[in-house]
Write an enzyme that holds these catalytic residues in place. Structure first.
Site, short mmCIF file in Angstrom:
data_model
loop_
_atom_site.label_atom_id
_atom_site.label_comp_id
_atom_site.label_asym_id
_atom_site.label_seq_id
_atom_site.Cartn_x
_atom_site.Cartn_y
_atom_site.Cartn_z
N LYS A 196 76.23 73.27 8.06
CA LYS A 196 75.44 74.30 8.86
C LYS A 196 73.98 74.07 8.22
O LYS A 196 73.69 73.35 7.36
CB LYS A 196 75.87 75.80 8.61
CG LYS A 196 75.86 76.28 7.11
CD LYS A 196 76.46 77.56 6.98
CE LYS A 196 76.65 78.04 5.53
NZ LYS A 196 77.40 79.26 5.34
N TYR B 148 45.04 78.07 -8.54
CA TYR B 148 44.69 79.49 -7.70
C TYR B 148 44.89 80.44 -8.46
O TYR B 148 46.09 80.61 -9.39
CB TYR B 148 45.38 79.81 -6.48
CG TYR B 148 44.95 79.01 -5.25
CD1 TYR B 148 43.70 78.93 -4.68
CD2 TYR B 148 45.80 77.89 -4.69
CE1 TYR B 148 43.08 78.47 -3.79
CE2 TYR B 148 45.25 76.92 -3.73
CZ TYR B 148 43.91 77.14 -3.20
OH TYR B 148 43.65 76.45 -1.93
C1 LIG Z 1 78.35 78.71 4.40
C2 LIG Z 1 79.85 79.10 4.16
C3 LIG Z 1 80.67 78.41 3.42
C4 LIG Z 1 80.15 77.48 2.29
O1 LIG Z 1 79.61 78.20 1.19
P1 LIG Z 1 79.29 77.34 -0.29
O2 LIG Z 1 79.17 78.55 -1.06
O3 LIG Z 1 78.15 76.63 0.31
O4 LIG Z 1 80.48 76.58 -0.69
C5 LIG Z 1 82.04 78.76 3.45
N1 LIG Z 1 82.39 79.68 4.50
C6 LIG Z 1 81.76 80.38 5.10
C7 LIG Z 1 82.23 81.36 6.41
C8 LIG Z 1 80.24 79.90 5.48
O5 LIG Z 1 79.65 80.52 6.02
#
Ligand SMILES: *Cc1c(COP(=O)(O)O)cnc(C)c1O
Length: 371
Positions: A37, A263
């Site tokens: 994702k 800054y």
């Molecule tokens: C993003 C996600 C994961 C992966 O989680 P990590 O902590 O990056 O391993 C697993 N399950 C779901 C439902 C997620 O949304």
């Protein structure tokens, strides 16, 4: 002519494959979705999918990225982590063979009312304590019964997501609730020809709780080589960093005592110093909250040696202390994070997590593959 500004994110495909292989070693009896994702946690969906083309499956969130995976020719199962956001998306789930997470009664009803060309494999997501999304209460039995019987639903996987697999609160309360649901499901599915599968573990649970591995694990951050734990480094877990954010010193300043930097003049030299100006700023995704005050800096690697940032991060630049590095001049290589300087450490200094750093790399940073 493209810009020759010396900033790039190098993506190590061999590290990525090493980390996926490590998942399979740690969860040898499970299938593993590569979680891709958010543009593969900022690493580039297409390159990650190609590098992991032998993965058991992929999990994503955005419909267009799932369709892209199919267009790349990937045939493995694809899990849509938040399912469909509107029933208008459902025909695409059928067409591209995508498996939705189903997470509330409305979605169950939309799915059973839909006119699908073929039934879908679904992941029923149960809220066992995270309290974001998921079926709970009376919806649990309804969902299980519907899933066991309805012609629009083929294979069923029971799923939940842990809130505290990475810290001392652990998973026991959530796992207990999930086991209750599994028991109900066993009773409901007993008379059915189809079995059900289970999926619980994110990276933290894969590494810490083997009892959660079950049929499908869902590794995200560990694929990209960061640790899911605040108290255990990626190197200790045998994970290899996938992204290296690299730049160069594009200018050097000599400071006299009393001179300030950047800054807000938040850093004031107490002695004669040399600082190197690095071509990377918050418009590239480097965290603006990375500290650079007199009392606290953020680790940065210049010419192969660790030093610290000085002053506020600006949009396009930041400064590094090179006082004790007389050999460092304009053009010296800089690693903002990568091997030897975990993104986890930079993130911790900036009060965030490496997930956010990776996802935050902006479009103007060129990304290049390295083996
Ligand atoms: C993003 C996600 C994961 C992966 O989680 P990590 O902590 O990056 O391993 C697993 N399950 C779901 C439902 C997620 O949304």
């Amino acid at each position: 002519m493209h810009s020759l500004r010396p900033l790039r994110a190098e993506i190590s495909l061999s590290a990525l494959r090493h980390n996926y292989t490590l998942v399979k070693k740690r969860a040898p009896d499970s299938l593993a979705f590569a979680v891709v994702k958010a543009n593969a946690y900022g690493h580039g969906l297409e390159r990650v999918a190609r590098a992991l083309s032998d993965a058991d499956g992929f999990a994503t969130l955005e419909l267009d990225s799932a369709i892209k995976l199919r267009e790349l020719g990937l045939r493995a199962p694809i899990l849509m982590l938040e399912g469909f956001f509107d029933e208008k998306e459902l025909p695409y789930f059928s067409r591209h063979d995508l498996m939705p997470v189903v997470r509330d009664m409305e979605q169950i009803n939309q799915l059973t009312a839909a006119d699908l060309t073929r039934p879908l494999d679904v992941f029923l997501k149960f809220n066992t304590g995270m309290n974001r999304l998921g079926l709970q209460g009376g919806a649990v039995g309804f969902a299980l019964n519907t899933a066991a019987n309805h012609r629009n639903i083929d294979a069923v996987t029971l799923m939940t997501h842990f809130a505290t697999a990475d810290d001392k609160l652990g998973i026991s309360a959530q796992l207990r609730r999930f086991e209750e649901i599994t028991k109900s499901a066993a009773a409901i599915f007993k008379s059915k020809p189809k079995p059900f599968a289970q999926s619980l573990a994110n990276s933290a649970a894969i590494l810490r709780y083997p009892e959660t591995h079950r049929d499908w694990v869902r590794p995200g951050i560990m694929l990209y080589g960061s640790s899911p734990f605040a108290d255990k480094s990626a190197a200790l877990l045998d994970l290899k960093p996938v992204m290296a954010l690299r730049s160069e010193i594009i200018g050097v300043q000599a400071l006299e005592p009393g001179d300030s930097v950047g800054y807000g003049a938040t850093y004031v030299a107490q002695k004669k110093m040399r600082i190197g100006i690095v071509a990377c700023g918050y418009a590239d995704g480097y965290p603006r909250h990375a500290p650079g005050s007199n009392s606290q800096g953020t680790p940065i690697n210049v010419g192969g040696k660790r030093t610290r940032t000085i002053g506020r991060v600006s949009m396009d630049m930041l400064a590094a202390d090179i006082t004790d590095m007389s050999h460092i001049h304009k053009g010296a290589p800089v690693t903002l994070w990568g091997e030897g300087l975990p993104a986890d450490e930079v993130a911790a200094a900036a009060g965030t997590i490496s997930y956010e750093l990776f996802c935050g790399i902006t479009a103007r940073v060129p990304m290049v593959d390295v083996e």
